[in-house]
Write a protein that holds these residues in place. Structure first.
Motif, PDB file in Angstrom:
ATOM      1  N   MET A   1       0.835  -1.193   0.000  1.00  0.00           N
ATOM      2  CA  MET A   1       0.000   0.000   0.000  1.00  0.00           C
ATOM      3  C   MET A   1       0.879   1.255   0.000  1.00  0.00           C
ATOM      4  SD  MET A   1      -3.043   1.372   0.015  1.00  0.00           S
ATOM      5  CE  MET A   1      -4.085   0.011   0.319  1.00  0.00           C
ATOM      6  N   LYS A   2       1.926   1.243   0.785  1.00  0.00           N
ATOM      7  CA  LYS A   2       2.832   2.393   0.843  1.00  0.00           C
ATOM      8  C   LYS A   2       3.397   2.702  -0.539  1.00  0.00           C
ATOM      9  CE  LYS A   2       7.337   3.682   2.584  1.00  0.00           C
ATOM     10  NZ  LYS A   2       8.506   3.238   3.336  1.00  0.00           N
ATOM     11  N   ASP A   3       3.849   1.666  -1.251  1.00  0.00           N
ATOM     12  CA  ASP A   3       4.426   1.862  -2.578  1.00  0.00           C
ATOM     13  C   ASP A   3       3.406   2.415  -3.566  1.00  0.00           C
ATOM     14  OD1 ASP A   3       6.905   1.019  -1.713  1.00  0.00           O
ATOM     15  OD2 ASP A   3       6.584  -1.054  -2.344  1.00  0.00           O
ATOM     16  N   VAL A   4       2.175   1.944  -3.476  1.00  0.00           N
ATOM     17  CA  VAL A   4       1.121   2.459  -4.351  1.00  0.00           C
ATOM     18  C   VAL A   4       0.929   3.952  -4.102  1.00  0.00           C
ATOM     19  CG1 VAL A   4      -1.371   2.394  -4.813  1.00  0.00           C
ATOM     20  CG2 VAL A   4      -0.083   0.262  -4.591  1.00  0.00           C
ATOM     21  N   ILE A   5       0.858   4.342  -2.846  1.00  0.00           N
ATOM     22  CA  ILE A   5       0.650   5.745  -2.490  1.00  0.00           C
ATOM     23  C   ILE A   5       1.798   6.615  -2.981  1.00  0.00           C
ATOM     24  CG2 ILE A   5       0.504   7.360  -0.549  1.00  0.00           C
ATOM     25  CD1 ILE A   5      -0.998   5.052   0.952  1.00  0.00           C
ATOM     26  N   LEU A   6       3.017   6.157  -2.788  1.00  0.00           N
ATOM     27  CA  LEU A   6       4.183   6.954  -3.149  1.00  0.00           C
ATOM     28  C   LEU A   6       4.469   6.994  -4.649  1.00  0.00           C
ATOM     29  CD1 LEU A   6       6.622   5.974  -0.268  1.00  0.00           C
ATOM     30  CD2 LEU A   6       5.370   8.123  -0.531  1.00  0.00           C
ATOM     31  N   ASN A   7       4.090   5.945  -5.373  1.00  0.00           N
ATOM     32  CA  ASN A   7       4.486   5.845  -6.778  1.00  0.00           C
ATOM     33  C   ASN A   7       3.382   6.092  -7.793  1.00  0.00           C
ATOM     34  OD1 ASN A   7       7.222   5.210  -6.187  1.00  0.00           O
ATOM     35  ND2 ASN A   7       6.544   3.166  -5.589  1.00  0.00           N
ATOM     36  N   CYS A   8       2.138   5.994  -7.404  1.00  0.00           N
ATOM     37  CA  CYS A   8       1.026   6.204  -8.346  1.00  0.00           C
ATOM     38  C   CYS A   8       0.582   7.663  -8.280  1.00  0.00           C
ATOM     39  CB  CYS A   8      -0.132   5.267  -8.035  1.00  0.00           C
ATOM     40  SG  CYS A   8       0.259   3.549  -8.314  1.00  0.00           S
ATOM     41  N   LYS A   9       1.256   8.497  -9.019  1.00  0.00           N
ATOM     42  CA  LYS A   9       0.999   9.949  -8.976  1.00  0.00           C
ATOM     43  C   LYS A   9      -0.355  10.331  -9.586  1.00  0.00           C
ATOM     44  CE  LYS A   9       5.158  10.656  -7.405  1.00  0.00           C
ATOM     45  NZ  LYS A   9       5.431  10.865  -6.035  1.00  0.00           N
ATOM     46  N   GLU A  10      -0.936   9.454 -10.396  1.00  0.00           N
ATOM     47  CA  GLU A  10      -2.214   9.741 -11.044  1.00  0.00           C
ATOM     48  C   GLU A  10      -3.416   9.293 -10.204  1.00  0.00           C
ATOM     49  OE1 GLU A  10      -2.330  11.544 -13.910  1.00  0.00           O
ATOM     50  OE2 GLU A  10      -0.155  11.667 -13.658  1.00  0.00           O
ATOM     51  N   LEU A  11      -3.168   8.711  -9.057  1.00  0.00           N
ATOM     52  CA  LEU A  11      -4.225   8.211  -8.187  1.00  0.00           C
ATOM     53  C   LEU A  11      -5.117   9.369  -7.733  1.00  0.00           C
ATOM     54  CD1 LEU A  11      -5.001   5.495  -6.787  1.00  0.00           C
ATOM     55  CD2 LEU A  11      -3.641   6.267  -4.850  1.00  0.00           C
ATOM     56  N   GLU A  12      -6.417   9.263  -8.005  1.00  0.00           N
ATOM     57  CA  GLU A  12      -7.352  10.321  -7.625  1.00  0.00           C
ATOM     58  C   GLU A  12      -8.292   9.911  -6.498  1.00  0.00           C
ATOM     59  OE1 GLU A  12      -9.403  12.105 -10.903  1.00  0.00           O
ATOM     60  OE2 GLU A  12      -7.554  12.447 -12.011  1.00  0.00           O
ATOM     61  N   TYR A  13      -8.508   8.618  -6.309  1.00  0.00           N
ATOM     62  CA  TYR A  13      -9.417   8.124  -5.268  1.00  0.00           C
ATOM     63  C   TYR A  13      -8.754   6.937  -4.585  1.00  0.00           C
ATOM     64  CZ  TYR A  13     -13.436   5.999  -2.988  1.00  0.00           C
ATOM     65  OH  TYR A  13     -14.273   5.455  -2.070  1.00  0.00           O
ATOM     66  N   LEU A  14      -8.767   6.950  -3.270  1.00  0.00           N
ATOM     67  CA  LEU A  14      -8.177   5.844  -2.511  1.00  0.00           C
ATOM     68  C   LEU A  14      -9.109   5.488  -1.358  1.00  0.00           C
ATOM     69  CD1 LEU A  14      -5.733   3.962  -2.036  1.00  0.00           C
ATOM     70  CD2 LEU A  14      -4.726   5.784  -0.652  1.00  0.00           C
ATOM     71  N   ASN A  15      -9.453   4.208  -1.284  1.00  0.00           N
ATOM     72  CA  ASN A  15     -10.299   3.703  -0.211  1.00  0.00           C
ATOM     73  C   ASN A  15      -9.467   2.720   0.614  1.00  0.00           C
ATOM     74  OD1 ASN A  15     -12.102   2.306   1.433  1.00  0.00           O
ATOM     75  ND2 ASN A  15     -13.732   2.365  -0.075  1.00  0.00           N
ATOM     76  N   ILE A  16      -9.141   3.126   1.826  1.00  0.00           N
ATOM     77  CA  ILE A  16      -8.401   2.268   2.747  1.00  0.00           C
ATOM     78  C   ILE A  16      -9.360   1.919   3.880  1.00  0.00           C
ATOM     79  CG2 ILE A  16      -6.372   2.040   4.213  1.00  0.00           C
ATOM     80  CD1 ILE A  16      -5.211   4.475   2.765  1.00  0.00           C
ATOM     81  N   SER A  17      -9.991   0.775   3.768  1.00  0.00           N
ATOM     82  CA  SER A  17     -10.898   0.353   4.829  1.00  0.00           C
ATOM     83  C   SER A  17     -10.909  -1.161   4.904  1.00  0.00           C
ATOM     84  CB  SER A  17     -12.305   0.901   4.595  1.00  0.00           C
ATOM     85  OG  SER A  17     -12.798   0.494   3.351  1.00  0.00           O
ATOM     86  N   ASN A  18     -11.395  -1.660   6.015  1.00  0.00           N
ATOM     87  CA  ASN A  18     -11.472  -3.103   6.255  1.00  0.00           C
ATOM     88  C   ASN A  18     -10.119  -3.804   6.118  1.00  0.00           C
ATOM     89  OD1 ASN A  18     -14.298  -2.979   6.624  1.00  0.00           O
ATOM     90  ND2 ASN A  18     -14.558  -2.926   4.422  1.00  0.00           N
ATOM     91  N   MET A  19      -9.064  -3.101   6.481  1.00  0.00           N
ATOM     92  CA  MET A  19      -7.729  -3.687   6.377  1.00  0.00           C
ATOM     93  C   MET A  19      -7.188  -4.159   7.725  1.00  0.00           C
ATOM     94  SD  MET A  19      -5.929  -1.326   3.505  1.00  0.00           S
ATOM     95  CE  MET A  19      -4.562  -2.436   3.310  1.00  0.00           C
ATOM     96  N   HIS A  20      -7.864  -3.809   8.788  1.00  0.00           N
ATOM     97  CA  HIS A  20      -7.466  -4.223  10.141  1.00  0.00           C
ATOM     98  C   HIS A  20      -5.983  -3.924  10.410  1.00  0.00           C
ATOM     99  CE1 HIS A  20     -11.374  -6.038  10.289  1.00  0.00           C
ATOM    100  NE2 HIS A  20     -11.096  -6.714   9.198  1.00  0.00           N
ATOM    101  N   MET A  21      -5.606  -2.685  10.207  1.00  0.00           N
ATOM    102  CA  MET A  21      -4.224  -2.257  10.410  1.00  0.00           C
ATOM    103  C   MET A  21      -3.862  -2.172  11.878  1.00  0.00           C
ATOM    104  SD  MET A  21      -3.469   0.900   7.923  1.00  0.00           S
ATOM    105  CE  MET A  21      -4.074   0.898   6.269  1.00  0.00           C
ATOM    106  N   LYS A  22      -2.636  -2.495  12.163  1.00  0.00           N
ATOM    107  CA  LYS A  22      -2.095  -2.226  13.484  1.00  0.00           C
ATOM    108  C   LYS A  22      -1.486  -0.836  13.440  1.00  0.00           C
ATOM    109  CE  LYS A  22      -1.480  -6.966  14.728  1.00  0.00           C
ATOM    110  NZ  LYS A  22      -0.686  -7.982  15.321  1.00  0.00           N
ATOM    111  N   LYS A  23      -1.155  -0.309  14.601  1.00  0.00           N
ATOM    112  CA  LYS A  23      -0.696   1.072  14.699  1.00  0.00           C
ATOM    113  C   LYS A  23       0.529   1.351  13.830  1.00  0.00           C
ATOM    114  CE  LYS A  23       0.216   4.685  18.030  1.00  0.00           C
ATOM    115  NZ  LYS A  23       0.234   5.062  19.435  1.00  0.00           N
ATOM    116  N   GLY A  24       1.485   0.452  13.806  1.00  0.00           N
ATOM    117  CA  GLY A  24       2.693   0.662  13.006  1.00  0.00           C
ATOM    118  C   GLY A  24       2.396   0.777  11.524  1.00  0.00           C
ATOM    119  N   ASN A  25       1.497  -0.069  11.026  1.00  0.00           N
ATOM    120  CA  ASN A  25       1.117  -0.013   9.615  1.00  0.00           C
ATOM    121  C   ASN A  25       0.334   1.260   9.306  1.00  0.00           C
ATOM    122  OD1 ASN A  25       2.322  -2.479   9.121  1.00  0.00           O
ATOM    123  ND2 ASN A  25       0.448  -3.623   9.487  1.00  0.00           N
ATOM    124  N   ALA A  26      -0.547   1.642  10.206  1.00  0.00           N
ATOM    125  CA  ALA A  26      -1.312   2.872  10.023  1.00  0.00           C
ATOM    126  C   ALA A  26      -0.378   4.073   9.979  1.00  0.00           C
ATOM    127  CB  ALA A  26      -2.346   3.035  11.137  1.00  0.00           C
TER     128      ALA A  26
END
Length: 108
Positions: A1-26
């Motif tokens: 997910m981090k790589d997608v955020i940093l490298n996909c410059k054309e990304l216009e919509y992002l839905n981050i839900s139901n991933m059950h992240m721990k604090k470090g990942n968040a």
């Protein structure tokens, strides 16, 4: 997910839900989002970061504070963070950070 955020410059919509992240990942995702938005290269217009932040309210609060400092440098128009801020006082204080901003926020 981090790589997608940093490298996909054309990304216009992002839905981050139901991933059950721990604090470090968040925190990692939060840092990536802030970095790309701070750079001014992001075309992200709408971010939906839902219940993945349920147990990470401190990360969510810090994310909002950092985002409010760079709100004029990025393309973000809508921010949805439902279920994250359950107390009305927290939602009210966090909304104040974006008063007069073009960013429409939903915190519950």
């Amino acid at each position: 997910m981090k790589d997608v955020i940093l490298n996909c410059k054309e990304l216009e919509y992002l839905n981050i839900s139901n991933m059950h992240m721990k604090k470090g990942n968040a925190q990692t995702i939060s840092n990536a989002l802030i970095d790309v938005m701070r750079s001014g290269d992001s075309k992200l217009k709408e971010l939906y970061w839902g219940d993945a932040l349920n147990n990470c309210s401190s990360v969510a609060t810090q994310f909002l504070k950092e985002l409010s400092e760079i709100k004029s440098k990025n393309a973000l128009e809508k921010l949805h963070m439902p279920v994250t801020f359950n107390q009305r006082d927290n939602r009210k204080e966090n909304r104040k950070l974006f008063k007069g901003s073009k960013i429409q926020i939903t915190l519950f």
